[in-house]
Enzyme design. Structure first.
Site, short mmCIF file in Angstrom:
data_model
loop_
_atom_site.label_atom_id
_atom_site.label_comp_id
_atom_site.label_asym_id
_atom_site.label_seq_id
_atom_site.Cartn_x
_atom_site.Cartn_y
_atom_site.Cartn_z
N ARG A 59 -11.36 -4.56 9.04
CA ARG A 59 -11.85 -5.42 10.11
C ARG A 59 -13.25 -5.90 9.76
O ARG A 59 -14.16 -5.10 9.56
CB ARG A 59 -11.88 -4.65 11.44
CG ARG A 59 -12.38 -5.45 12.64
CD ARG A 59 -12.44 -4.55 13.87
NE ARG A 59 -12.80 -5.28 15.07
CZ ARG A 59 -14.04 -5.56 15.46
NH1 ARG A 59 -15.06 -5.17 14.71
NH2 ARG A 59 -14.25 -6.21 16.59
N SER A 115 -2.93 -5.77 20.10
CA SER A 115 -3.87 -5.32 21.12
C SER A 115 -3.33 -5.68 22.50
O SER A 115 -2.98 -6.83 22.76
CB SER A 115 -5.24 -6.00 20.92
OG SER A 115 -5.87 -5.54 19.75
N LYS A 152 -17.73 -2.62 20.68
CA LYS A 152 -17.42 -3.66 21.65
C LYS A 152 -17.98 -3.25 23.01
O LYS A 152 -17.23 -2.86 23.92
CB LYS A 152 -15.90 -3.88 21.74
CG LYS A 152 -15.29 -4.52 20.51
CD LYS A 152 -13.82 -4.84 20.75
CE LYS A 152 -13.21 -5.59 19.59
NZ LYS A 152 -11.80 -5.96 19.84
#
Length: 233
Positions: A53, A124, A154
């Site tokens: 990622r 997700s 996040k």
């Protein structure tokens, strides 16, 4: 650079059987040698599922990093999932892709058709069990819920209640928990229904990444051993 061929092409049931345990997600490090060192330490600790990622890297760096992650994973009998980028996953012949609601190639059925039946497709689902049910119907391999806890990666992510993990299991797919996972809250998260714990900071910020990965692996081993004992009584 030629695409890296997977060591062991998998059927979908075989892929699903490997969707258990610690699911390491790479930190967004712009330096490939440093990222490789971090990831290799995690793989030496028993990580068998890694997600590459990097939302901020330019395309050439993303490709170079992803290709190296794939090489490292296959050298350790681990699987590599590419976050957010179906074309890159297809180009490198990675083991799968993970897609969010707005990611490149986010249509689940289209992504499954492009990947074929033997690759992993993670979706997700945030705090939406209906999205998990739809993902299962469209060919997803696993569903991810979170943020379960406050997340340094996040911080603005909306929360997902822990009880949602048990409800999510009704879709019939392995369930990944994400967001603020630590060794302290991991046991409760596994007990709530998580098949996988998706971890970035608590793994890669550890002083000893290999030892931290082994500690997570031991949690799963202990939990499933205890559950097996209870079920046999």
């Amino acid at each position: 650079m030629k695409p890296v061929k997977p060591v062991n092409p998998m059927t979908q049931p075989e892929a699903a059987a490997r969707l258990r345990g610690l699911y390491a997600i790479t930190p967004e490090d712009p330096l490939l040698p440093r990222l490789s060192t971090l990831v290799e330490a995690a793989l030496q600790g028993g990580v068998r599922l890694l997600q590459y990622r990097n939302k901020t890297a330019p395309a050439p760096l993303r490709r170079a990093q992803a290709a190296e992650m794939l090489r490292l994973c296959h050298a350790h009998d681990a699987l590599l999932i590419i976050n957010d980028d179906l074309p890159l996953a297809l180009e490198l012949n990675a083991d799968g892709v993970h897609l969010g609601r707005d990611d490149h190639g986010a249509d689940i059925a289209v992504a499954r058709a492009a990947l074929g039946p033997g690759k992993i497709l993670g979706i997700s689902c945030y705090a939406d069990p209906a999205r998990a049910a739809a993902a299962a119907q469209a060919g997803a391999s696993y569903v991810a819920f979170g943020s379960l806890y406050p997340s340094p990666t996040k911080p603005q992510a909306p929360p997902a209640p822990l009880a949602l993990l048990g409800e999510a299991r009704r879709c019939g797919l392995p369930v990944a928990a994400i967001g603020g996972i630590t060794l302290d809250n991991a046991p409760a998260t596994i007990a709530a229904g998580a098949d996988m714990l998706a971890v970035i900071s608590d793994l890669f910020d550890a002083a000893d990444i290999t030892a931290r990965a082994r500690a997570y692996r031991a949690l799963f081993t202990s939990f499933h051993s205890q559950r097996g004992s209870h079920e046999s009584q």
